[in-house]
Design a protein around this motif. Sequence first.
Motif, PDB file in Angstrom:
ATOM      1  N   ASP A  35       0.861  -1.179   0.000  1.00  0.00           N
ATOM      2  CA  ASP A  35       0.000   0.000   0.000  1.00  0.00           C
ATOM      3  C   ASP A  35       0.901   1.234   0.000  1.00  0.00           C
ATOM      4  O   ASP A  35       1.641   1.466   0.949  1.00  0.00           O
ATOM      5  CB  ASP A  35      -0.881  -0.050   1.248  1.00  0.00           C
ATOM      6  N   THR A  36       0.852   2.031  -1.060  1.00  0.00           N
ATOM      7  CA  THR A  36       1.770   3.152  -1.222  1.00  0.00           C
ATOM      8  C   THR A  36       1.164   4.456  -0.687  1.00  0.00           C
ATOM      9  O   THR A  36      -0.019   4.512  -0.369  1.00  0.00           O
ATOM     10  CB  THR A  36       2.174   3.326  -2.695  1.00  0.00           C
ATOM     11  N   PRO A  37       1.957   5.531  -0.581  1.00  0.00           N
ATOM     12  CA  PRO A  37       1.475   6.779   0.019  1.00  0.00           C
ATOM     13  C   PRO A  37       0.254   7.361  -0.674  1.00  0.00           C
ATOM     14  O   PRO A  37       0.068   7.204  -1.886  1.00  0.00           O
ATOM     15  CB  PRO A  37       2.674   7.720  -0.119  1.00  0.00           C
ATOM     16  N   GLY A  38      -0.558   8.059   0.117  1.00  0.00           N
ATOM     17  CA  GLY A  38      -1.725   8.723  -0.440  1.00  0.00           C
ATOM     18  C   GLY A  38      -1.346   9.723  -1.512  1.00  0.00           C
ATOM     19  O   GLY A  38      -2.030   9.847  -2.530  1.00  0.00           O
ATOM     20  N   GLN A  39      -0.269  10.441  -1.309  1.00  0.00           N
ATOM     21  CA  GLN A  39       0.245  11.356  -2.328  1.00  0.00           C
ATOM     22  C   GLN A  39       1.179  10.563  -3.247  1.00  0.00           C
ATOM     23  O   GLN A  39       2.335  10.307  -2.915  1.00  0.00           O
ATOM     24  CB  GLN A  39       0.976  12.531  -1.682  1.00  0.00           C
ATOM     25  N   MET A  40       0.666  10.192  -4.393  1.00  0.00           N
ATOM     26  CA  MET A  40       1.369   9.283  -5.282  1.00  0.00           C
ATOM     27  C   MET A  40       2.739   9.811  -5.700  1.00  0.00           C
ATOM     28  O   MET A  40       3.689   9.046  -5.865  1.00  0.00           O
ATOM     29  CB  MET A  40       0.516   9.018  -6.527  1.00  0.00           C
ATOM     30  N   GLU A  41       2.846  11.152  -5.855  1.00  0.00           N
ATOM     31  CA  GLU A  41       4.125  11.709  -6.298  1.00  0.00           C
ATOM     32  C   GLU A  41       5.247  11.427  -5.311  1.00  0.00           C
ATOM     33  O   GLU A  41       6.421  11.361  -5.690  1.00  0.00           O
ATOM     34  CB  GLU A  41       4.001  13.208  -6.557  1.00  0.00           C
ATOM     35  N   THR A  42       4.896  11.254  -4.032  1.00  0.00           N
ATOM     36  CA  THR A  42       5.914  10.931  -3.030  1.00  0.00           C
ATOM     37  C   THR A  42       6.594   9.614  -3.364  1.00  0.00           C
ATOM     38  O   THR A  42       7.804   9.467  -3.208  1.00  0.00           O
ATOM     39  CB  THR A  42       5.270  10.831  -1.630  1.00  0.00           C
ATOM     40  N   PHE A  43       5.831   8.671  -3.836  1.00  0.00           N
ATOM     41  CA  PHE A  43       6.384   7.357  -4.165  1.00  0.00           C
ATOM     42  C   PHE A  43       7.073   7.366  -5.529  1.00  0.00           C
ATOM     43  O   PHE A  43       8.127   6.753  -5.714  1.00  0.00           O
ATOM     44  CB  PHE A  43       5.267   6.314  -4.158  1.00  0.00           C
ATOM     45  N   LEU A  44       6.482   8.082  -6.486  1.00  0.00           N
ATOM     46  CA  LEU A  44       7.013   8.061  -7.854  1.00  0.00           C
ATOM     47  C   LEU A  44       8.265   8.908  -8.036  1.00  0.00           C
ATOM     48  O   LEU A  44       9.114   8.601  -8.871  1.00  0.00           O
ATOM     49  CB  LEU A  44       5.952   8.545  -8.841  1.00  0.00           C
ATOM     50  N   PHE A  45       8.402   9.978  -7.261  1.00  0.00           N
ATOM     51  CA  PHE A  45       9.470  10.931  -7.526  1.00  0.00           C
ATOM     52  C   PHE A  45      10.502  11.047  -6.416  1.00  0.00           C
ATOM     53  O   PHE A  45      11.454  11.805  -6.553  1.00  0.00           O
ATOM     54  CB  PHE A  45       8.877  12.304  -7.843  1.00  0.00           C
ATOM     55  N   HIS A  46      10.321  10.322  -5.348  1.00  0.00           N
ATOM     56  CA  HIS A  46      11.331  10.320  -4.290  1.00  0.00           C
ATOM     57  C   HIS A  46      12.216   9.089  -4.452  1.00  0.00           C
ATOM     58  O   HIS A  46      11.751   8.016  -4.840  1.00  0.00           O
ATOM     59  CB  HIS A  46      10.673  10.313  -2.912  1.00  0.00           C
TER      60      HIS A  46
END
Length: 246
Positions: free
Chosen positions: A102-113
Motif C-alpha cells: 500500500d503506497t502513500p496517499g500522495q502518489m508523487e511521493t512514491f514516484l518521484f522520491h
Amino acid sequence: MILTFVGTAGSGKTTLTRAFGRYLEEKGYTVGYVNLDTGVKMLPYSPDVDVREDVTAWGLMEEGLGPNGAIVGSYDRLLPKVSEYAERILRLDSERDYVLMDTPGQMETFLFHDFGLRLMENLPDVLAVYLFSPEILRKPVDYCFVRFFGLTIDLRLGTTTVPALTKVDTTDLERHRKYLDDLDYLTARVKFEPSMGGLLAYRLCSVLPELSPPTRVLYLSALTGEGFEDLETVAYEHYCTCGDLT
C-alpha cells in the motif's frame, strides 16, 4: 507474488489492499501486508512491514514542519533504510503467497522520491496496479490521460503496470469501458475535442496501441469484490509468465 497499489489520493489504495487481501485469504492464500505511507494514522489491515515504525509525517509536523515538508522529510529519513525494507519485503514474499504493498496517499511521493524508486529497484518482478477513480473521467481526453499515466508509472518504476478503474459500483461502467477498452473508439472521439488539449490527446491516443504493453484494463470494487478474480488472474499470469495479461 508482490503487488503494489499505486494511485492518486482517494483512488482507494488502502481500502482495496484490505478488501483484496481478505478475498485472497478466504480462498486459502497467505497474505502479507506492507504499509509505505508515513502519513496514514489508521489502517484497515495489520501491516507486517510498516514504515511508521521508523518515522511518521505527523511526528515531523510536531517538530515544526508543514504537511508537505513533513511528508517529503519522512521519506528522506527512510531512504538510508531502503535496502533493509527491501530485504524485509522479500523475506515476507518468501513466506506468503501474496504480498500487497500500500503506497502513500500522495502518489508523487512514491514516484518521484528516491525511496520509492530504489525500493522498487530492489524488488524483482513486482506487478504495479495503477488505480484511478471514476470522478476524474469526465471528457474523452481524460481517458487518454489515465492510459498514458499508466505508461508513465511503467517507465518511472520499471515495473509491469496494470491500469485499474476503481469504485465501479458507483458509476456507469459500460460508458467507461467504451473508452478504456477500445482505443480506436477513444481516438476517434478525442479527435473532435475542440481544444489544443484535444489535439495533443489525439496524437497521443494514436500511438497508444504501439506503446501500450499487452495488458487489459481492470475494473474493481473494494465494496462488492467485482474484478477481484480478474486481478488474481492477471497477477498469476504476470508471475508464471504464461500469459500476456490481455
